[in-house]
Design a protein around this motif. Structure first.
Motif, mmCIF file in Angstrom:
data_model
loop_
_atom_site.group_PDB
_atom_site.id
_atom_site.type_symbol
_atom_site.label_atom_id
_atom_site.label_comp_id
_atom_site.label_asym_id
_atom_site.label_seq_id
_atom_site.Cartn_x
_atom_site.Cartn_y
_atom_site.Cartn_z
ATOM 1 N N LEU A 186 31.516 3.434 10.727
ATOM 2 C CA LEU A 186 30.444 3.090 9.790
ATOM 3 C C LEU A 186 29.345 4.144 9.795
ATOM 4 O O LEU A 186 28.825 4.516 8.737
ATOM 5 N N VAL A 187 28.996 4.620 10.979
ATOM 6 C CA VAL A 187 27.996 5.688 11.066
ATOM 7 C C VAL A 187 28.512 6.941 10.362
ATOM 8 O O VAL A 187 27.786 7.597 9.615
ATOM 9 N N GLY A 188 29.777 7.277 10.573
ATOM 10 C CA GLY A 188 30.380 8.433 9.908
ATOM 11 C C GLY A 188 30.348 8.308 8.396
ATOM 12 O O GLY A 188 30.014 9.262 7.687
ATOM 13 N N LEU A 189 30.689 7.126 7.896
ATOM 14 C CA LEU A 189 30.651 6.900 6.447
ATOM 15 C C LEU A 189 29.226 7.008 5.909
ATOM 16 O O LEU A 189 28.988 7.606 4.851
ATOM 17 N N ALA A 190 28.267 6.446 6.642
ATOM 18 C CA ALA A 190 26.870 6.500 6.206
ATOM 19 C C ALA A 190 26.342 7.934 6.219
ATOM 20 O O ALA A 190 25.627 8.345 5.281
ATOM 21 N N ILE A 191 26.686 8.700 7.247
ATOM 22 C CA ILE A 191 26.250 10.093 7.300
ATOM 23 C C ILE A 191 26.845 10.882 6.131
ATOM 24 O O ILE A 191 26.158 11.668 5.481
ATOM 25 N N GLY A 192 28.122 10.668 5.865
ATOM 26 C CA GLY A 192 28.768 11.369 4.755
ATOM 27 C C GLY A 192 28.120 11.054 3.416
ATOM 28 O O GLY A 192 27.848 11.949 2.614
ATOM 29 N N ALA A 193 27.855 9.781 3.181
ATOM 30 C CA ALA A 193 27.208 9.389 1.921
ATOM 31 C C ALA A 193 25.784 9.930 1.847
ATOM 32 O O ALA A 193 25.371 10.478 0.816
ATOM 33 N N GLY A 194 25.039 9.799 2.942
ATOM 34 C CA GLY A 194 23.672 10.311 2.946
ATOM 35 C C GLY A 194 23.628 11.814 2.757
ATOM 36 O O GLY A 194 22.780 12.342 2.025
ATOM 37 N N TRP A 195 24.542 12.508 3.400
ATOM 38 C CA TRP A 195 24.598 13.962 3.279
ATOM 39 C C TRP A 195 24.928 14.370 1.845
ATOM 40 O O TRP A 195 24.324 15.284 1.293
#
Length: 175
Positions: free
Chosen positions: A68-77
């Protein structure tokens, strides 16, 4: 693969991707943007012990949180990356200061998850981190490709924090 080799692969991929995104890069919607994340997942899944044998539920929860953190970082980035269109129609991207902030917050959260797992006595290998990095890269690339397809006109697609009304002559980020 040994833990040291896994760590070196993770650091090398992250450094390559981050360094590349801090400069202007042409966005090519036709290239295989999913290939590097796919390779990372295959390498990670070949490693034994993705979940701790003694703490299945806890290590599964930590893995889910890491994803979930990985997905959030990818979307935020992806949403904090500036896109613009050149007169020849090519779309370019460059990460912003907000993108760097997303990475820093994501790294801090990942360190916190690792510390939590250590405190709970869960054995954590590099495979979970590699899968989370793959999720980050996959989401970021997918969102950027979609944004590039949506980008029309000389003003480009604004990133989070951009001024919405820019003149057509201000297509590129001021350096």
């Amino acid at each position: 693969m040994s833990g040291l080799v896994d760590a070196l692969v993770i650091v090398a991929v992250a450094a390559l991707v981050i360094a590349r995104q801090m400069r202007a890069v042409r966005v090519d919607a036709d290239r295989r943007w999913w290939l590097l994340p796919g390779i990372l997942v295959v390498v990670a899944l070949r490693e034994p012990g993705l979940l701790d044998a003694d703490h299945h539920a806890t290590s599964g929860a930590l893995l889910a949180a890491e994803l979930l953190v990985g997905l959030a970082i990818g979307a935020g980035w992806a949403w904090t990356t500036r896109l613009w269109t050149e007169p020849d129609g090519t779309v370019w991207s460059k990460s912003t200061k907000a993108s760097a902030a997303v990475w820093l917050v994501g790294i801090a959260v990942r360190v916190g998850l690792f510390a939590l797992g250590t405190a709970l006595g869960v054995h954590q290998g590099s495979a979970a981190l590699m899968i989370a990095l793959a999720a980050t890269l996959l989401v970021r690339s997918g969102v950027l490709v979609q944004r590039a397809r949506w980008t029309q006109g000389p003003a480009g697609s604004p990133a989070y924090g951009d001024e919405v009304s820019r003149s057509p002559r201000q297509r590129k980020e001021r350096v």
